[in-house]
Design an enzyme around this catalytic site. Structure first.
Site, PDB file in Angstrom:
ATOM      1  N   GLY A  39       0.831  -1.195   0.000  1.00 63.87           N
ATOM      2  CA  GLY A  39       0.000   0.000   0.000  1.00 63.87           C
ATOM      3  C   GLY A  39       0.862   1.240   0.000  1.00 63.87           C
ATOM      4  O   GLY A  39       1.895   1.297   0.675  1.00 63.87           O
ATOM      5  N   LEU A  42      -1.491   7.143   2.571  1.00 61.86           N
ATOM      6  CA  LEU A  42      -0.859   7.921   3.631  1.00 61.86           C
ATOM      7  C   LEU A  42      -0.171   7.036   4.655  1.00 61.86           C
ATOM      8  O   LEU A  42       0.944   7.338   5.093  1.00 61.86           O
ATOM      9  CB  LEU A  42      -1.900   8.819   4.305  1.00 61.86           C
ATOM     10  CG  LEU A  42      -2.389   9.985   3.442  1.00 61.86           C
ATOM     11  CD1 LEU A  42      -3.329  10.871   4.231  1.00 61.86           C
ATOM     12  CD2 LEU A  42      -1.226  10.815   2.912  1.00 61.86           C
ATOM     13  N   HIS A 265     -21.247   7.758   5.704  1.00 61.29           N
ATOM     14  CA  HIS A 265     -21.018   9.206   5.647  1.00 61.29           C
ATOM     15  C   HIS A 265     -22.317   9.912   5.264  1.00 61.29           C
ATOM     16  O   HIS A 265     -22.981   9.519   4.319  1.00 61.29           O
ATOM     17  CB  HIS A 265     -19.934   9.510   4.605  1.00 61.29           C
ATOM     18  CG  HIS A 265     -19.318  10.859   4.746  1.00 61.29           C
ATOM     19  ND1 HIS A 265     -20.022  12.018   4.554  1.00 61.29           N
ATOM     20  CD2 HIS A 265     -18.052  11.249   5.069  1.00 61.29           C
ATOM     21  CE1 HIS A 265     -19.233  13.058   4.745  1.00 61.29           C
ATOM     22  NE2 HIS A 265     -18.023  12.610   5.063  1.00 61.29           N
ATOM     23  N   ARG A 336     -20.806  11.762  12.328  1.00 64.19           N
ATOM     24  CA  ARG A 336     -21.342  11.209  11.087  1.00 64.19           C
ATOM     25  C   ARG A 336     -22.434  10.166  11.314  1.00 64.19           C
ATOM     26  O   ARG A 336     -23.418  10.117  10.579  1.00 64.19           O
ATOM     27  CB  ARG A 336     -20.196  10.604  10.272  1.00 64.19           C
ATOM     28  CG  ARG A 336     -19.262  11.653   9.736  1.00 64.19           C
ATOM     29  CD  ARG A 336     -18.040  11.068   9.076  1.00 64.19           C
ATOM     30  NE  ARG A 336     -17.219  12.129   8.507  1.00 64.19           N
ATOM     31  CZ  ARG A 336     -16.074  11.922   7.882  1.00 64.19           C
ATOM     32  NH1 ARG A 336     -15.596  10.705   7.753  1.00 64.19           N
ATOM     33  NH2 ARG A 336     -15.389  12.937   7.393  1.00 64.19           N
ATOM     34  N   GLU A 452      -6.086   2.605   7.915  1.00 62.93           N
ATOM     35  CA  GLU A 452      -7.434   2.025   7.901  1.00 62.93           C
ATOM     36  C   GLU A 452      -7.403   0.499   7.901  1.00 62.93           C
ATOM     37  O   GLU A 452      -8.396  -0.140   8.216  1.00 62.93           O
ATOM     38  CB  GLU A 452      -8.214   2.539   6.680  1.00 62.93           C
ATOM     39  CG  GLU A 452      -9.703   2.260   6.740  1.00 62.93           C
ATOM     40  CD  GLU A 452     -10.473   2.805   5.547  1.00 62.93           C
ATOM     41  OE1 GLU A 452     -11.700   2.575   5.482  1.00 62.93           O
ATOM     42  OE2 GLU A 452      -9.867   3.464   4.676  1.00 62.93           O
ATOM     43  N   ARG A 462     -15.687   6.850  13.339  1.00 63.32           N
ATOM     44  CA  ARG A 462     -14.555   7.761  13.170  1.00 63.32           C
ATOM     45  C   ARG A 462     -15.037   9.192  13.039  1.00 63.32           C
ATOM     46  O   ARG A 462     -15.927   9.484  12.238  1.00 63.32           O
ATOM     47  CB  ARG A 462     -13.738   7.390  11.926  1.00 63.32           C
ATOM     48  CG  ARG A 462     -12.586   8.350  11.663  1.00 63.32           C
ATOM     49  CD  ARG A 462     -11.765   7.907  10.473  1.00 63.32           C
ATOM     50  NE  ARG A 462     -12.475   7.989   9.217  1.00 63.32           N
ATOM     51  CZ  ARG A 462     -12.636   9.115   8.503  1.00 63.32           C
ATOM     52  NH1 ARG A 462     -12.179  10.258   8.943  1.00 63.32           N
ATOM     53  NH2 ARG A 462     -13.282   9.087   7.346  1.00 63.32           N
TER      54      ARG A 462
END
Length: 669
Positions: A39, A42, A265, A336, A452, A462
């Site tokens: 991966g 980030l 979301h 959320r 994640e 989250r």
């Protein structure tokens, strides 16, 4: 079996104490150690760059054509950090508290406090890399607020924060690629984890251009491969996002924690038809200035659906700003999970404003006029017309959210400056993932998970702008310390050979799986099965869940999986560029994960965060209708062990202790 390795001592001292006591690898010895990073987002990109900078030999794998195509690029709104630039009372403790509360008290205190503690360092690191964060008039970095908090701690770069942060990590990676410390394998997909003498010692990867199966060895493997939201087929994730790297590790012995914790979301563009393959996110940052509402009167709803009325025709008193009504303290900036359920409740009651009845309005007219009046005052314009005020306000809103508004208009052909956006909840992020200890190591020695891909920091929900924070914290500031504690024992091991029986068996398994898919010659496409899986997941394991629906989902997913292996058709061959084969291997893993997901949701007979059980609801009092946690029976992490079949998986429980925060029902009223 679950040793979280949380250090002793006061919470604020745990990370410092741990860094002081763990083993480290001498700089001169790091060049003898190889690390694989799967991966390049980030978490993976930051880890690869940091480990190579320290002196380790790094191999980094991504299935995209470039590391900068990782899905982290899609994050829009911002990244949290407790720097208190706004002087509004923020602190490490408040970020820690908001994150634990936002996660509905289902995360480890020690991990979350560490995340809050290193958050400020992330911003300094990224500024040094040249990330163009927004700045206020005085030159300091600007902040905005996100859901679930009462302070402004979110740093941002317009509505493309993820892209800018990823470019920062990519630039750090590129430097190490140029020095030869990172070997980059683009268009490669990990299809198996290799275990030698009980330790993760490599991976089997497929070259997606040629179809060649390759062996790669290392002294440790880091999985930074993202989440599993695409188990729902329709989600805000890139279509390539998948669970396969984590699932392969799970089937080799890494426990999978809390798979049922999935975030819906609240701010996504509603789906427009069955032909869609993904959904588009509208950043939560829009809820800073956008007000969410539906008509109060059903007649107005029907008129809007029939095209006889426009939302701008309704006066203020004819609108139900339901989040402001139900949650006066937080209003449109509730977390959320709360905002998503509230939108679903209004739409289920018949107040949805589009043709399908699955949409609410996100309206910027109040903010445009407010900013316009403020700008007119600053510019010395006396008694400006409403048209002039709106013109001034639109320019300010464009400066803050322009690229998001442009994206919305391109997709919907509606101008959000003139008419309210339509939004509806959609699957976005997964809080569950591979179980890891305080060092980010899974239950397989030498196999680490970051970002994640692990479960560790967000509990059952989250908070917005915390994904980027966790990914970079893990990659830049946690893993580079903790992986050394494990690798200190490998400085004299030497290169791991790839001609062992363990690599032979792993490669054989991969080739057999691929051959079965290619030679199946069924009648249905991969997408046919993925869509069926997604419909079961959304209908019965989606925004609300009940025991009957979850039991039905488990049975239906098992049936779909059997049909998939009997009747899927994968065109082409294994030894070529074959996107359908890529999809097939990923969907095969989703079809196993989906059943475990439903099993985990069934066993957790409580509502918490994004996991809403219809049997567990507050029946009276101020919190009537809200999610009801069961802290007596479910204050634990559910870590599942593979046992040959999803239905046969065995749960191990890590009890959560709350010594620094009072365990109580969440209230955003």
């Amino acid at each position: 079996m679950l040793d979280s390795k949380i250090p002793g001592g006061p919470l604020k001292d745990k990370w410092t104490k741990h860094k002081n006591e763990i083993n480290v690898v001498n700089p001169a010895n790091k060049r003898f150690i190889d690390v694989i990073v799967v991966g390049s987002g980030l978490a993976g990109g930051a880890a690869a760059a940091s480990l190579a900078e320290l002196g380790y030999n790094v191999k980094c794998f991504c299935f995209q054509d470039s590391p900068r195509r990782a899905h982290s690029i899609a994050a829009q709104g911002g990244i949290n950090a407790a720097k208190n630039y706004q002087n509004d009372g923020d602190s490490t403790y408040r970020l820690f508290y908001d994150t634990v509360k936002g996660g509905d008290y289902r995360a480890r205190e020690a991990n979350v406090y560490r995340l809050a503690e290193v958050s400020a360092n992330i911003i300094d690191q990224c500024v040094a890399q040249g990330v163009p964060f927004a700045r206020e008039y005085g030159g300091l970095l600007d902040n905005r607020s996100f859901g679930g908090v009462l302070v402004s701690r979110t740093f941002y770069a317009k509505g493309q924060t993820g892209q800018q942060l990823l470019l920062g990590a990519y630039s750090a990676m590129s430097r190490q690629i140029g020095k030869g410390k990172i070997k980059m394998y683009n268009r490669h997909e990990m299809l198996e984890l290799v275990i030698v003498d009980g330790k993760a010692r490599g991976i089997i990867a497929r070259n997606l251009i040629t179809g060649e199966i390759e062996r790669h060895s290392a002294h440790a493997v880091v999985l930074g491969s993202g989440g599993y939201g695409n188990v729902f087929f329709l989600s805000t994730n890139a279509m390539g996002s998948n669970v396969s790297a984590a699932w392969r590790a799970h089937k080799k012995g890494a426990f999978f924690a809390n798979p049922c914790y999935t975030q819906i979301h609240p701010t996504c563009i509603p789906r427009s038809g069955d032909y869609q393959s993904k959904l588009t996110l509208m950043s939560e940052s829009l809820r800073n200035d956008g007000r969410i509402w539906v008509p109060k009167d059903m007649k107005d709803v029907e008129a809007i659906r029939a095209g006889k009325k426009k939302p701008t025709d309704l006066k203020e008193e004819e609108r139900d700003y339901y989040l402001e009504r139900r949650y006066p303290a937080f209003g449109n900036l509730v977390p959320r999970d709360v905002a998503s359920r509230a939108a679903k409740e209004r739409c289920d009651a018949g107040y949805g404003v589009n043709e399908t009845g699955e949409a609410v309005y996100l309206d910027f007219s109040s903010a445009i006029m407010r900013y316009g009046r403020e700008k007119a005052t600053v510019d010395g314009i006396k008694n400006p017309s409403d048209q002039k005020v709106r013109e001034l306000g639109e320019k300010i809103v464009e400066a803050k959210y322009g690229n998001l508004f442009q994206m919305y208009e391109k997709i919907t052909d509606d101008n959000p400056y003139k008419t309210p956006m339509m939004i509806y909840p959609a699957v976005h992020y997964t809080m569950g993932g591979l179980w890891v200890d305080y060092n980010l190591m899974t239950t397989i020695p030498g196999c680490f998970a970051a970002g994640e891909a692990n479960f560790s920091d967000h509990g059952a929900n989250r908070l917005g702008a915390s994904a980027l924070m966790q990914g970079l914290a893990d990659g830049y500031f946690v893993l580079p310390y903790t992986i050394g504690d494990y690798l200190a024992n490998d400085i004299r091991t030497g290169e791991i050979p790839t001609d062992s029986k363990e690599f032979d068996e792993a490669e054989k398994d991969v080739k057999q799986r691929i051959e079965r898919l290619i030679n199946n010659k069924g009648t249905k496409s991969v997408d046919h099965f993925h869509k069926r899986l997604g419909k079961v997941m959304w209908d019965k394991v989606g925004m609300s869940r009940n025991a009957q629906g979850l039991q039905e989902a488990m049975a239906e997913i098992k049936q779909i999986r059997e049909e998939f292996h009997n009747d899927v058709f994968v065109p082409g061959t294994a030894n070529e560029f074959n996107p359908e084969l890529e999809k097939a291997t990923r969907v095969a893993d989703f079809l196993e994960l989906g059943e475990l997901f439903a099993k985990d949701a069934l066993e957790r007979n409580e509502s918490c965060g994004g996991h809403f059980r219809e049997e567990s609801v507050e029946l009276d009092g101020e919190q009537k209708g809200e999610a009801k946690r069961d802290d007596v029976n479910f204050t634990y992490v559910a870590a599942w062990e593979w046992n040959g079949d999803p239905a046969a998986s065995v749960v191990h429980k890590e009890q959560l202790e709350f010594k620094n925060i009072e365990l109580k029902q969440r209230s955003y009223k």
